[in-house]
Design a protein around this motif. Structure first.
Motif: not given
Length: 157
Positions: A63-69
């Motif tokens: 489960l990630l945020d937009d920056a990591a994805v």
């Protein structure tokens, strides 16, 4: 299928699902709790196996945020910007990996007018289709629908 039977079948696969939340600050964006997510993924693994589609032996959901994805999308897919879900098939002793952007999930719910829990299950089903080795098309659509329907029924979403 009775809910008790679904839980029993899913429990057999309990060790096959791991959920790794990376950004506690974004946890409020997740419409399903970790137990529900794990059950949904186990049910989807079962649906893939029932459809005789190369189901992975196990799956990890990050489960990630937009920056990591976005960083993963650029590094592994050579695409710029975030996306909703990325899938990486596993191997002999490696799990299939799903990267889910909680930011994009929340944004798409607003854009598409979908309930967050339902959209989360759709994205996970889509990722599972790719883990089964499918590309976009009618076969992928059928497998994703089977995964989504099975998980939605089990969770009563």
């Amino acid at each position: 299928m009775a809910l008790a039977k679904v839980h029993t079948q899913a429990a057999r696969c309990a060790e096959r699902v791991r959920i790794l939340p990376h950004y506690a600050a974004h946890a409020w964006l997740l419409p399903l709790n970790r137990r529900e997510l794990a059950l949904a993924l186990r049910i989807m693994l079962r649906a893939l196996a029932d459809a005789e589609r190369g189901a992975p032996d196990s799956v990890e959901l990050h489960l990630l945020d937009d920056a990591a994805v976005s960083a993963a999308n650029r590094r592994f897919m050579n695409c710029i910007g975030p996306t909703n879900v990325l899938s990486f098939p596993g191997g002999e002793d490696l799990p299939g990996i799903l990267l889910l952007s909680l930011d994009t999930l929340a944004r798409e719910c607003l854009l598409y007018g979908q309930e967050p829990a339902e959209h989360a299950l759709r994205l996970l089903a889509h990722g599972m289709g790719h883990l089964a080795g499918l590309d976009h098309g009618p076969a992928m659509d059928r497998v994703c629908a089977a995964c989504f329907d099975a998980a939605r029924q089990a969770l009563r979403v």
